[in-house]
Design an enzyme around this catalytic site. Structure first.
Site: not given
Ligand code: DGY
Length: 690
Positions: A171, A407
């Site tokens: 992202d 994560e």
């Molecule tokens: C988030 O909500 O951060 C996700 O990566 C979007 O896919």
């Protein structure tokens, strides 16, 4: 069997996140089904629960759009209200293509599914039982790729674009900054919204508000255009060709060719797609000067020269040419990412560590991600960069073992960030851990010769020759064979078998039988001689006895196979015994048993023996054969230590030895200070290193 404990922990994470139909990436932060997450999760499940693996993907594909698009998120109707943006915001019902009874977002993600399905098949014990699943899912994945090649391929050259940073999966990667910064948030109208993610996770570890404004602005463009691809393409300011997305697509196309072969379908389409995209990426996205692939800004018509881990992904996709791969390797194995032997760095961070805006803890702006490293690991293996691949393998396993199934992880300290109990971290850990087990538990059919085999007597009458000359030839031929036919720990036995050097080596060693070759001018020469002889004898035996899978195929490999030297016969174990008298603890790490768990071959000479023994020990300690877990007060080590008890009499001797070669300060400090370290043994991988 300590790894089993961690595998159990990883399975617990997946159990917790399993909804009965699919697996959420994390219960708190991501309470729905995510597209590429499910691909990685299915790979993990396929190691031990094929039913869940198939259900995971079937559930995802139930949400496939009519035009073939596979949505980024499939929403759980019962879990709405905890994530943003959800269906009320996406309004995908405006699109005639969106499915009727399933709630989804309106973008896609990297298409890992073809690749994941092939992995599932490879991992399946009862392969036939998976065929109906392959037949069912194959046309759906083809349809997804068809959508990409029809709707996202504006120049018809196989370069597929993404239209939102969320479609890259990475992202807030710095790669997208130049494009997103062109969206002037003071000038455009952005709908009202409220974030939820930064209330759950420390905002320092998440994208900024300004990023979200731009993300949301883009979503607004999509819904205003009722998800019509052509109209979006005209209006969207973010049209980008991502090397990660395209590399994953190539890997999946390649996998689809194989799946088609298994289910007897025509494989022309995925084959053509693979070739077209691979060529286009190779020709258009590579910077020879910067030694990396870049993303391409389709609107500005220029490469986005920002170095991220995505730029190495053409190794995973089988796209990079050999020349490109060598350059990528140089860059990947540098201080910008993480150099082998570099202190205090964990695996490959997602962004160049040397950049000023590198962040070790913020989401996709620096930390280490397990899926990215897992794919790079596969890519490095594919291009035969074995040592680096092994380094990644060990880190991918070590990070969750030490810090938990997070994560993402701090690139310098390894600390876990983002959400904990993250599904793909657990799933890909399971994948690698099973790999380790399966290799070491493999059984080979054994052959027995019932007696001794003397490899170096051919009955010929040999001419009189100077012993020193024979010895010189032996060292020289050993060096040539290692240099020409071994790379990074892998031995090309077939090439050796046919080589002139091997013929000459056999000839030279046959002269040992009746010659007093064992006179040495120094201890160093003697040690070097025996180590080389051990290593060459293993190769010679593997070739002559036509060993295919493992030296375990031959009963008594280490005791019954021998070389005659001046009338006396020596087995591999005898040579080990002789070497013991030098009392050098590094020797076991220089002896190559022809297995995957063995160190790479090296030529030892009286001049280089000190430094070569050092590098042999150092490389071994830094390979996946030694896993140090300070937070767990544990070390997991190769059985080689146990088999060499005479060198390593007790725990202290083992720890003191390992300490010398550890590069990471935290680990060394732990080994130095901690009194109560638990030692457990890893299983030994006897597979042939060929
Ligand atoms: C988030 O909500 O951060 C996700 O990566 C979007 O896919």
């Amino acid at each position: 069997m300590p790894l089993r404990d961690y595998i159990e922990k990883a399975k617990e994470v997946l159990d917790k996140n399993w909804t009965g139909e699919y697996t959420v990436p994390s219960v708190h932060l991501y309470p729905h089904q995510w597209n590429w997450d499910s691909g990685f999760i299915a790979i993990g499940y396929s190691r031990y629960n094929m039913e869940r693996a198939t259900r995971e993907l079937l559930h995802l594909f139930e949400a496939q759009w009519k035009n073939g698009m596979l949505p980024q998120i499939v929403f759980n109707k019962n879990a709405l209200g905890r994530y943003f943006p959800e269906p009320d915001f996406w309004q995908t019902d405006l699109s005639p293509n969106a499915p009727k009874n399933v709630l989804t977002s309106g973008i896609t993600m990297p298409p890992i599914h073809g690749y994941a399905v092939l992995k599932m098949y490879e991992n399946a014990r009862e392969k036939d039982r998976l065929i109906p699943f392959l037949k069912f899912i194959y046309p759906k994945i083809i349809k997804l790729h068809e959508y990409l090649y029809l709707e996202r391929n504006p120049d018809d050259n196989g370069l597929i674009y993404i239209r939102h940073p969320w479609e890259s999966g990475m992202d807030n990667s710095p790669m997208w900054d130049p494009v997103l910064n062109r969206i002037d948030i003071t000038k455009v109208k952005i709908p009202e919204f409220e974030r939820k993610d930064n209330k759950i996770i420390d905002p320092e570890q998440r994208p900024k508000d300004i990023d979200y404004k731009r993300y949301i602005y883009l979503v607004d463009i999509f819904r205003k255009n009722r998800y019509d691809e052509k109209k979006i393409f005209e209006e969207c300011p973010f049209i980008v060709i991502d090397p990660l997305f395209n590399s994953i697509l190539c890997a999946s196309n390649e996998a689809l060719v194989q799946i088609a072969d298994i289910i007897k379908e025509d494989y022309k389409k995925p084959e053509e797609w693979f070739l077209m995209t691979a060529r286009a990426v190779r020709d258009n996205l590579f910077s020879s000067e910067k030694k990396i692939f870049f993303a391409y800004d389709y609107i500005q018509k220029e490469l986005i020269e920002v170095e991220t881990a995505a730029g190495f992904m053409p190794l995973f996709g089988g796209i990079a040419s050999t020349q490109q791969a060598l350059k990528l390797y140089e860059h990947l194995d540098s201080l910008s990412f993480c150099r082998l032997g570099e202190k205090n760095c964990f695996a490959i961070p997602n962004y160049d560590k040397k950049k000023k805006d590198f962040s070790p803890h913020n989401y996709w702006r620096g930390p280490v991600w397990i899926n990215i490293n897992w794919m790079l690991y596969q890519g490095l293996l594919r291009y035969k960069f074995k040592q680096k691949a092994e380094h990644l393998e060990i880190t991918i396993m070590e990070l969750p073992m030490r810090f938990g199934f997070y994560e993402y992880f701090d690139s310098f300290t390894g600390k876990g960030y983002g959400t904990k109990d993250f599904s793909w971290t657990a799933a890909l850990f399971i994948d690698l851990a099973y790999d380790m087990y399966e290799k070491s538990e493999k059984k080979w059919e054994t052959r027995s010769f019932g007696k001794e085999i003397i490899l170096n007597i051919n009955g010929e009458h040999l001419p009189v020759e100077d012993v020193e000359e024979i010895k010189k030839d032996f060292f020289c031929l050993t060096g040539k064979i290692i240099e020409k036919y071994t790379r990074n720990g892998t031995v090309n036995y077939d090439a050796i078998r046919l080589s002139p050097e091997y013929k000459l080596l056999q000839n030279t060693i046959s002269k040992f039988a009746n010659k007093d070759i064992l006179k040495f001018d120094s201890k160093e020469e003697e040690m070097a001689f025996w180590i080389n002889l051990y290593n060459m004898m293993v190769i010679d035996a593997i070739i002559r006895l036509n060993i295919q899978g493992s030296v375990k195929e031959i009963e008594g490999f280490f005791t019954n196979i021998k070389y005659r030297i001046n009338g006396k016969d020596y087995s591999l174990d005898d040579i080990r015994e002789i070497l013991r008298k030098f009392g050098d603890k590094r020797v076991p790490f220089a002896l190559v048993k022809g297995t995957n768990s063995s160190p790479p071959l090296r030529l030892f000479t009286k001049k280089n023996i000190k430094s070569k023994l050092n590098s042999a020990a150092r490389d071994f300690i830094r390979s996946p054969e030694v896993i140090i877990l300070p937070e767990e007060k544990k070390i997991l080590i190769s059985e080689l230590f146990r088999w060499n008890e005479h060198y390593f009499k007790d725990k202290d001797e083992i720890i003191n030895f390992i300490k010398k070669y550890v590069k990471d300060d935290t680990k060394r400090e732990f080994l130095d200070k901690e009194d109560d370290i638990e030692i457990r043994y890893l299983l030994y991988d006897w597979t042939l290193n060929g």
